[in-house]
Motif scaffolding. Structure first.
Motif, short mmCIF file in Angstrom:
data_model
loop_
_atom_site.label_atom_id
_atom_site.label_comp_id
_atom_site.label_asym_id
_atom_site.label_seq_id
_atom_site.Cartn_x
_atom_site.Cartn_y
_atom_site.Cartn_z
N SER A 1 12.43 4.12 -112.67
CA SER A 1 11.97 3.40 -113.87
C SER A 1 11.82 1.91 -113.59
CB SER A 1 12.97 3.60 -115.02
OG SER A 1 13.04 4.95 -115.38
N VAL A 2 12.79 1.33 -112.88
CA VAL A 2 12.76 -0.11 -112.55
C VAL A 2 11.55 -0.42 -111.66
CG1 VAL A 2 13.95 -1.96 -111.29
CG2 VAL A 2 15.23 -0.49 -112.86
N LEU A 3 11.33 0.41 -110.64
CA LEU A 3 10.20 0.17 -109.72
C LEU A 3 8.86 0.31 -110.45
CD1 LEU A 3 11.51 2.03 -106.53
CD2 LEU A 3 11.48 -0.43 -106.95
N THR A 4 8.80 1.23 -111.43
CA THR A 4 7.56 1.40 -112.22
C THR A 4 7.26 0.13 -113.01
OG1 THR A 4 7.97 3.78 -112.41
CG2 THR A 4 6.45 2.81 -114.02
N VAL A 5 8.30 -0.44 -113.65
CA VAL A 5 8.10 -1.68 -114.44
C VAL A 5 7.75 -2.85 -113.51
CG1 VAL A 5 9.14 -3.32 -116.07
CG2 VAL A 5 9.66 -0.89 -116.28
N LEU A 6 8.41 -2.94 -112.35
CA LEU A 6 8.12 -4.02 -111.40
C LEU A 6 6.67 -3.94 -110.92
CD1 LEU A 6 11.38 -4.19 -109.23
CD2 LEU A 6 10.61 -5.84 -110.94
N ASP A 7 6.20 -2.72 -110.65
CA ASP A 7 4.80 -2.54 -110.23
C ASP A 7 3.86 -2.96 -111.34
OD1 ASP A 7 5.59 -1.59 -107.77
OD2 ASP A 7 5.36 0.53 -108.28
N ASP A 8 4.25 -2.68 -112.59
CA ASP A 8 3.45 -3.06 -113.76
C ASP A 8 3.37 -4.59 -113.88
OD1 ASP A 8 1.99 -2.90 -116.08
OD2 ASP A 8 3.70 -2.48 -117.38
N ILE A 9 4.50 -5.26 -113.65
CA ILE A 9 4.56 -6.73 -113.75
C ILE A 9 3.74 -7.39 -112.64
CG2 ILE A 9 6.10 -8.76 -113.57
CD1 ILE A 9 8.32 -6.90 -114.78
N HIS A 10 3.88 -6.87 -111.43
CA HIS A 10 3.24 -7.52 -110.27
C HIS A 10 1.79 -7.08 -110.04
CE1 HIS A 10 7.44 -8.49 -109.27
NE2 HIS A 10 6.93 -9.48 -108.58
N GLY A 11 1.40 -5.97 -110.66
CA GLY A 11 0.05 -5.48 -110.41
C GLY A 11 -0.08 -5.08 -108.94
N LYS A 12 -1.10 -5.61 -108.27
CA LYS A 12 -1.31 -5.27 -106.86
C LYS A 12 -0.63 -6.26 -105.91
CE LYS A 12 -5.63 -2.82 -107.68
NZ LYS A 12 -7.10 -2.80 -107.50
N GLU A 13 0.02 -7.29 -106.48
CA GLU A 13 0.68 -8.29 -105.65
C GLU A 13 1.95 -7.71 -105.01
OE1 GLU A 13 -0.15 -11.66 -105.07
OE2 GLU A 13 -2.06 -11.01 -105.90
N PRO A 14 2.16 -7.91 -103.72
CA PRO A 14 3.40 -7.41 -103.08
C PRO A 14 4.60 -8.26 -103.51
CG PRO A 14 2.09 -8.68 -101.51
CD PRO A 14 1.28 -8.59 -102.77
N TYR A 15 5.79 -7.70 -103.45
CA TYR A 15 6.99 -8.46 -103.78
C TYR A 15 8.14 -8.05 -102.87
CZ TYR A 15 7.79 -4.21 -106.60
OH TYR A 15 7.92 -2.91 -107.03
N GLU A 16 9.05 -9.00 -102.65
CA GLU A 16 10.21 -8.77 -101.79
C GLU A 16 11.39 -8.27 -102.63
OE1 GLU A 16 10.51 -9.04 -98.51
OE2 GLU A 16 8.49 -9.83 -98.11
N LEU A 17 11.99 -7.15 -102.21
CA LEU A 17 13.04 -6.52 -102.99
C LEU A 17 14.22 -6.13 -102.12
CD1 LEU A 17 13.46 -5.38 -105.97
CD2 LEU A 17 12.66 -3.20 -105.08
N LEU A 18 15.41 -6.41 -102.62
CA LEU A 18 16.65 -6.03 -101.93
C LEU A 18 17.49 -5.20 -102.89
CD1 LEU A 18 18.47 -6.52 -99.35
CD2 LEU A 18 19.39 -8.49 -100.55
N ALA A 19 17.88 -4.00 -102.46
CA ALA A 19 18.68 -3.11 -103.32
C ALA A 19 20.15 -3.51 -103.27
CB ALA A 19 18.51 -1.66 -102.87
N VAL A 20 20.74 -3.75 -104.45
CA VAL A 20 22.15 -4.15 -104.55
C VAL A 20 22.89 -3.06 -105.34
CG1 VAL A 20 23.76 -5.93 -105.33
CG2 VAL A 20 21.47 -6.58 -104.55
N PHE A 21 23.64 -2.23 -104.63
CA PHE A 21 24.37 -1.14 -105.28
C PHE A 21 25.69 -1.66 -105.82
CE2 PHE A 21 21.50 1.18 -102.41
CZ PHE A 21 20.92 2.04 -103.33
N ASN A 22 25.75 -1.79 -107.14
CA ASN A 22 26.92 -2.35 -107.81
C ASN A 22 27.92 -1.26 -108.21
OD1 ASN A 22 28.50 -4.35 -109.00
ND2 ASN A 22 27.46 -4.19 -110.96
N LYS A 23 29.15 -1.71 -108.53
CA LYS A 23 30.26 -0.83 -108.94
C LYS A 23 30.68 0.10 -107.80
CE LYS A 23 28.37 -1.05 -113.65
NZ LYS A 23 28.02 -0.38 -114.90
N ALA A 24 30.52 -0.41 -106.56
CA ALA A 24 30.86 0.38 -105.38
C ALA A 24 32.36 0.59 -105.23
CB ALA A 24 30.31 -0.30 -104.12
N ASP A 25 33.17 -0.20 -105.96
CA ASP A 25 34.63 -0.05 -105.88
C ASP A 25 35.08 1.29 -106.45
OD1 ASP A 25 33.60 -1.36 -108.24
OD2 ASP A 25 35.66 -1.47 -108.98
#
Length: 363
Positions: free
Chosen positions: A289-313
């Motif tokens: 869902s997040v990637l779908t919205v990001l693609d919608d925001i950026h259109g065809k423009e590429p973007y740099e993304l880093l996955a941060v997995f939270n609550k790993a404790d």
């Protein structure tokens, strides 16, 4: 009462998961949920969304439990909403209206309030249609149908005028933000934006990195207005960290458009940190869902993304950690609440920004 459909290409588990999310949204809006109803259908009914039998069952349940609102897990057409209210004899709210209601209570800044009002008016405009028809049914002849239609047109004109004015005001804010961004770019201060599903822990991470004391709450859409603070990377470079509104499944396109000014921070950021609740049972769906919205925001423009997995404790065993690292090599495991893994995250951000500068020819 909550109502939803299990459609042809949806599993029962997925439908139950979205209904659980709808229940969280309802609670966030201040509702007390008495009953949850799901119906299996190939497609939604064009006039009632659900089948007639199910609607009648809901009507009896609403009477029995004295429920005053039925919340539907979809964006209803104006006709479906109107017909359902008539058939159920109580107020009907769809998923979009519920999200807008929460947004209205969360907006603190002038910018946030303007964008919420714009979204509400864009949602309301097509739903005015039935009101003029109702007025025209008051009687026949002179002095009945005409005034009803005239009032409807006046309402529409008023709303369209207000939408135009809101867009102008939001455009001014957008230009002001653009000037600030250009100044930061001129001074070579990169912007790193926190994005992710609502309630994934973005604001907690924002506070941990910037030592700010921004509002956090274990509820959906705790943050609506974008927040920007200065932070330093391990080698001393200054960055601007932006905390942004959380995303959610079934986010209507017009809602993304209404929040375009806020989401500019996401579109113009040098690097996006996608904060993911690693323990959520629907983690993969949320990520999609997040990637779908990001693609919608950026259109065809590429973007740099880093996955941060939270609550790993509270993540179980080492096997789960190893699998995540294997499946998402460009990622880091952290606990924003406990502060673990944040140093590693900041080093990754630093290296990623250096690599981007190298590609651009800055170093």
């Amino acid at each position: 009462m909550l109502a939803g459909l299990i459609l042809k290409n949806t599993s029962a588990w997925q439908a139950e998961e979205t209904m659980a999310e709808l229940e969280e949204l309802a609670k966030t809006a201040g509702a007390r949920v008495l009953h949850v109803a799901l119906q299996k259908r190939d497609t939604p009914d064009t006039s009632l969304y659900m089948g007639k039998g199910k609607v009648e069952e809901l009507r009896l349940l609403a009477e029995e439990s004295q429920a005053d609102v039925v919340i539907v897990d979809a964006e209803l057409t104006p006709t479906q909403g109107r017909n359902l209210e008539e058939a159920l004899g109580c107020k009907v709210v769809d998923r979009t209206a519920l999200i807008l209601d929460i947004f209205a209570t969360r907006a603190r800044s002038r910018e946030g309030k303007l964008q919420v009002e714009l979204a509400q008016l864009n949602y309301l405009l097509p739903r005015l249609a039935g009101k003029g028809t109702a007025m025209s049914r008051l009687g026949g002849g002179i002095g009945t149908r005409g005034p009803g239609e005239t009032k409807l047109e006046m309402d529409r004109r008023r709303i369209r005028r207000r939408i135009t004015n809101l867009n102008k005001e939001i455009e001014k804010i957008k230009k002001h933000r653009m000037v600030q961004r250009q100044s930061r770019k001129k001074n070579r201060v990169p912007t790193v934006a926190l994005v992710g599903y609502t309630n994934a822990g973005k604001s907690t991470l924002f506070n941990a990195i910037t030592r700010a004391n921004t509002f956090t709450e274990d509820k959906l859409f705790a943050t609506l207005d974008p927040l920007l603070r200065r932070a330093r990377l391990p080698a001393g470079q200054e960055i601007i960290l932006a905390d942004t509104v959380g995303f959610i499944r079934k986010l209507p396109h017009f809602l993304v458009a209404s929040f375009r000014a806020t989401l500019e921070e996401v579109r113009e950021a040098d690097l996006l940190l996608n904060v993911i609740d690693v323990n959520h049972p629907a983690m993969e769906e949320q990520l999609t869902s997040v990637l779908t919205v990001l693609d919608d925001i950026h259109g065809k423009e590429p973007y740099e993304l880093l996955a941060v997995f939270n609550k790993a404790d509270i993540l179980g065993d080492e096997t789960s950690r190893a699998r995540l690292k294997r499946d998402y090599p460009d990622s880091v495991l952290i606990s924003a609440l406990k502060g673990t893994g944040i140093q590693e995250l900041m080093l990754l951000v630093e290296n990623k920004l250096k690599l981007m500068d190298f590609r651009r020819g800055y170093i």
